[in-house]
Write an enzyme that holds these catalytic residues in place. Sequence first.
Site, PDB file in Angstrom:
ATOM      1  N   LEU A  89      41.426  45.532  50.510  1.00  0.00           N
ATOM      2  CA  LEU A  89      41.596  45.268  49.083  1.00  0.00           C
ATOM      3  C   LEU A  89      40.715  44.073  48.720  1.00  0.00           C
ATOM      4  CD1 LEU A  89      45.482  45.606  48.856  1.00  0.00           C
ATOM      5  CD2 LEU A  89      43.783  47.238  48.013  1.00  0.00           C
ATOM      6  N   THR A  94      40.941  42.187  37.242  1.00  0.00           N
ATOM      7  CA  THR A  94      42.260  42.452  36.654  1.00  0.00           C
ATOM      8  C   THR A  94      43.353  42.121  37.658  1.00  0.00           C
ATOM      9  OG1 THR A  94      42.408  44.729  37.446  1.00  0.00           O
ATOM     10  CG2 THR A  94      41.208  44.371  35.365  1.00  0.00           C
ATOM     11  N   HIS A  96      45.185  44.261  39.096  1.00  0.00           N
ATOM     12  CA  HIS A  96      45.365  45.415  39.991  1.00  0.00           C
ATOM     13  C   HIS A  96      45.491  44.985  41.450  1.00  0.00           C
ATOM     14  CE1 HIS A  96      43.890  49.016  42.258  1.00  0.00           C
ATOM     15  NE2 HIS A  96      44.716  49.614  41.427  1.00  0.00           N
ATOM     16  N   ARG A 135      35.640  39.515  58.508  1.00  0.00           N
ATOM     17  CA  ARG A 135      36.895  39.912  59.155  1.00  0.00           C
ATOM     18  C   ARG A 135      36.887  41.345  59.682  1.00  0.00           C
ATOM     19  NH1 ARG A 135      37.190  36.117  55.631  1.00  0.00           N
ATOM     20  NH2 ARG A 135      38.746  34.468  55.757  1.00  0.00           N
TER      21      ARG A 135
END
Length: 199
Positions: A89, A94, A96, A135
């Site tokens: 993610l 926004t 979201h 990562r």
Amino acid sequence: ALQMAAESEVSFSDDLDGSTIRIGVLRTRWNDEHVSSLVDGIKAGVKECKVTDENIFIKEVPGAYELPYAAKLLAMSGTVDAIVCTGVLIKGDTYHFEYISDAVTKGIMDVNLSTMTPVVYGVLNCLDEAQVKKRASNDDGGHNHGEDWGKTAVEMAIMRREAMAKGGGGKVKELAAMGFQSAAEGGDSEKVKEKPGFF
């Protein structure tokens, strides 16, 4: 003895034996390049713990929001000893990101507790793609966290198996009555296991 991964702050026993452990990997198609790299890391991590190719099940879902539901189905199938949910993610403009991140985190934890199947949280929540790359890859001084998630899955599956084998009564019997692996099945490495996965 403990080994420390290159850029990881997590250490693992160098004698984790996952030779009888079945690992389910649920991965998103969203952010495919980075998630594929993380899945490669997960496979490398579990293989370091002697998990065989035939005991690794990988299933795709569209995005991170679908991971908890797929994890619940896989846990209820009883065909794996631990699950790694992996996705990426990246924060946008926004809210979201916050909503999805929070829902997925809570959902994965709920599956852990409601099914008594270890479900490793392998979702990167990053502010930008540079953080993801650091990562999800061992390149340029980064560390592929998938390697750690794979080893975590093996360690937690072994812990669950040991706990269930020693339980002998109470909740262990209740779980077996609900269709979960009984203590005898959990500790019997000689028994022929079903192929991991949904089918």
